[in-house]
Scaffold this active site. Structure first.
Site, PDB file in Angstrom:
ATOM      1  N   TYR A 119     -51.238  -4.914  36.171  1.00 37.70           N
ATOM      2  CA  TYR A 119     -52.234  -3.927  36.590  1.00 37.70           C
ATOM      3  C   TYR A 119     -53.652  -4.285  36.187  1.00 37.70           C
ATOM      4  O   TYR A 119     -54.593  -3.582  36.552  1.00 37.70           O
ATOM      5  CB  TYR A 119     -51.870  -2.547  36.027  1.00 37.70           C
ATOM      6  CG  TYR A 119     -50.720  -1.941  36.771  1.00 37.70           C
ATOM      7  CD1 TYR A 119     -49.441  -2.421  36.573  1.00 37.70           C
ATOM      8  CD2 TYR A 119     -50.914  -0.928  37.692  1.00 37.70           C
ATOM      9  CE1 TYR A 119     -48.365  -1.897  37.268  1.00 37.70           C
ATOM     10  CE2 TYR A 119     -49.849  -0.397  38.392  1.00 37.70           C
ATOM     11  CZ  TYR A 119     -48.584  -0.883  38.170  1.00 37.70           C
ATOM     12  OH  TYR A 119     -47.536  -0.371  38.872  1.00 37.70           O
ATOM     13  N   LYS A 166     -37.796  -8.273  30.042  1.00 40.75           N
ATOM     14  CA  LYS A 166     -37.012  -9.339  30.672  1.00 40.75           C
ATOM     15  C   LYS A 166     -37.438 -10.633  29.983  1.00 40.75           C
ATOM     16  O   LYS A 166     -37.998 -11.553  30.596  1.00 40.75           O
ATOM     17  CB  LYS A 166     -37.295  -9.363  32.189  1.00 40.75           C
ATOM     18  CG  LYS A 166     -36.424 -10.321  32.973  1.00 40.75           C
ATOM     19  CD  LYS A 166     -35.053  -9.779  33.299  1.00 40.75           C
ATOM     20  CE  LYS A 166     -34.246 -10.795  34.089  1.00 40.75           C
ATOM     21  NZ  LYS A 166     -32.903 -10.348  34.438  1.00 40.75           N
ATOM     22  N   ASP A 199     -33.530  -5.000  34.725  1.00 38.75           N
ATOM     23  CA  ASP A 199     -32.592  -4.870  35.854  1.00 38.75           C
ATOM     24  C   ASP A 199     -31.322  -4.131  35.427  1.00 38.75           C
ATOM     25  O   ASP A 199     -30.776  -3.312  36.174  1.00 38.75           O
ATOM     26  CB  ASP A 199     -32.275  -6.243  36.469  1.00 38.75           C
ATOM     27  CG  ASP A 199     -32.049  -7.329  35.434  1.00 38.75           C
ATOM     28  OD1 ASP A 199     -32.345  -7.116  34.241  1.00 38.75           O
ATOM     29  OD2 ASP A 199     -31.549  -8.402  35.815  1.00 38.75           O
ATOM     30  N   ASP A 223     -43.491   1.634  35.874  1.00 37.53           N
ATOM     31  CA  ASP A 223     -43.842   2.243  37.159  1.00 37.53           C
ATOM     32  C   ASP A 223     -42.605   2.332  38.056  1.00 37.53           C
ATOM     33  O   ASP A 223     -42.297   3.369  38.644  1.00 37.53           O
ATOM     34  CB  ASP A 223     -44.928   1.375  37.822  1.00 37.53           C
ATOM     35  CG  ASP A 223     -45.606   2.096  38.965  1.00 37.53           C
ATOM     36  OD1 ASP A 223     -45.377   3.301  39.133  1.00 37.53           O
ATOM     37  OD2 ASP A 223     -46.366   1.447  39.704  1.00 37.53           O
ATOM     38  N   ASP A 227     -39.992   5.892  39.241  1.00 31.70           N
ATOM     39  CA  ASP A 227     -39.591   6.416  40.555  1.00 31.70           C
ATOM     40  C   ASP A 227     -38.072   6.466  40.662  1.00 31.70           C
ATOM     41  O   ASP A 227     -37.509   7.335  41.333  1.00 31.70           O
ATOM     42  CB  ASP A 227     -40.197   5.574  41.687  1.00 31.70           C
ATOM     43  CG  ASP A 227     -41.622   6.034  42.009  1.00 31.70           C
ATOM     44  OD1 ASP A 227     -42.274   6.585  41.108  1.00 31.70           O
ATOM     45  OD2 ASP A 227     -42.074   5.853  43.157  1.00 31.70           O
TER      46      ASP A 227
END
Ligand code: NAD
Length: 330
Positions: A119, A166, A199, A223, A227
């Site tokens: 970002y 990760k 993941d 982010d 969702d």
């Protein structure tokens, strides 16, 4: 007297923010509300090439808290920086806290680093066919978000923090984040710590969301996982978010300006109302915050007077009025 700045923003922001301010005025008459203009509609109105200008940022920084409606950002190269990213960076709102709570389904607080990572917007088109983006992770950025997550977990009596990364693939950036978070974790032995690849977290959130309590992660992973959590709850219209720094705080719903339903008066106001409840907590109006949160969850779960995204046929205003009625009854 607390001073709250509010930004209506774009699209459904013009519908959900005014009804939320009406509720707040009724619940805590001593708050002073200051309108602040920003967003795509503001940019079109003024003809400027910025979505939020310096005066608005200055006004925002003079308030005790900000309630922000959704703001639209034009995509693509050359377009101005989004309002939310600008405010997060200018006001140094480094902690993005998203409680996902819905009876029987999920009770997770996601703590996302808010100022670094992809970002930062450091991207180059090195040739016509190749674009490169840089991921920025710092020890200081990771330390302060980890400290925030563990402090919050202990204040809220949460049992576990899951550090999400990760580091097997992004050995330097995720490696630094992981190493710093584990170092902070070692100073908080009363809170259980585990770690998981992003993941695997995505899969486990779907299979068994109850195994998570507090999730601590970087900006982009946070982010996307947000969702996913909103999807588990069943509507993006139900989820609030707090952006917290050492000196400023901003509260918003996690959804966008929903151009597909804007102007119809059917947007779900629950996300921004729950964000307003987080803001009341932050300002010290904890009793009003609890009443507002409980009334909102009551209306949403019992589906008494709800908007079409929840299967009802109420308007934004009718649902907000029902939430206010229930809040005053509590
Ligand atoms: P969106 O969240 O606006 O919409 C996604 C879907 O969810 C749409 O079908 C929409 O109708 C529905 N939805 C969203 N909020 C709802 C609500 N309160 N009640 C009922 N349904 C709701 O996401 P998008 O379409 O990807 O983005 C639209 C615009 O919003 C873009 O310009 C984007 O940049 C902006 N955006 C802003 C923020 C923010 O201000 N924090 C966040 C996300 C997107």
């Amino acid at each position: 007297m607390a001073k709250v700045g509010y930004i209506e923003g774009d699209g459904i922001g013009h519908e959900i923010v005014p009804v939320t301010i009406e509720i707040l005025r009724e619940l805590v008459p001593q708050i002073e509300f200051i309108p602040i203009e920003a967003g795509l509609d503001y940019m079109k109105k003024t003809g400027k090439n910025v979505l939020i200008d310096d005066e608005a940022i200055e006004l925002a920084s003079s308030c005790d808290a900000l309630l922000k409606g959704p703001t639209a950002t034009p995509p693509g190269p050359g377009s101005p920086k989004s309002v939310v990213v600008t405010l997060r960076q200018e006001l140094d709102l480094y902690a993005n806290v998203r409680p996902f709570q819905y009876p029987e389904k999920i009770d997770v607080i996601l703590v996302r680093e808010n100022t670094e990572d992809l970002y930062k917007g450091i991207e180059y088109r090195v040739s016509l066919d190749v674009a490169i983006g840089m991921r920025v992770i710092t020890r200081e950025g990771s330390r302060r978000i980890a400290e925030y997550a563990y402090r919050m977990a202990s204040q809220m009596r949460r049992r576990k923090v899951t550090i999400v990364h990760k580091a097997t693939v992004m050995k330097e950036t995720c490696g630094l984040f992981r190493e710093t978070c584990l170092e902070v974790a070692s100073r908080h032995p009363s809170i259980e710590t585990d770690e998981m690849h992003v993941d695997t977290v995505a899969m486990n959130l779907i299979l068994d969301p109850k195994r998570f309590d507090v999730i601590l992660t970087t900006n982009m992973f946070g982010d996307i996982l947000s969702d996913l959590c909103a999807g588990i709850i069943g509507s993006i219209g139900l989820c609030p978010s707090a952006n917290i720094g050492d000196r400023h705080a901003m509260f918003e719903a996690i959804h966008g300006s929903a151009p597909d339903i804007a102007g119809e008066g059917i947007a779900n106001p629950a996300g921004i109302i729950l964000a307003a409840a987080l803001m009341l907590d932050h300002l010290g109006y904890t009793i009003q915050a609890r009443k507002l949160r409980e009334a909102t969850l009551n209306v949403v779960t019992k589906k008494t007077v709800v908007t079409p995204d929840l299967g009802g046929n109420a308007t934004t205003r009718q649902m907000a009025e029902e939430i206010l009625r229930k809040t005053l009854q509590e």
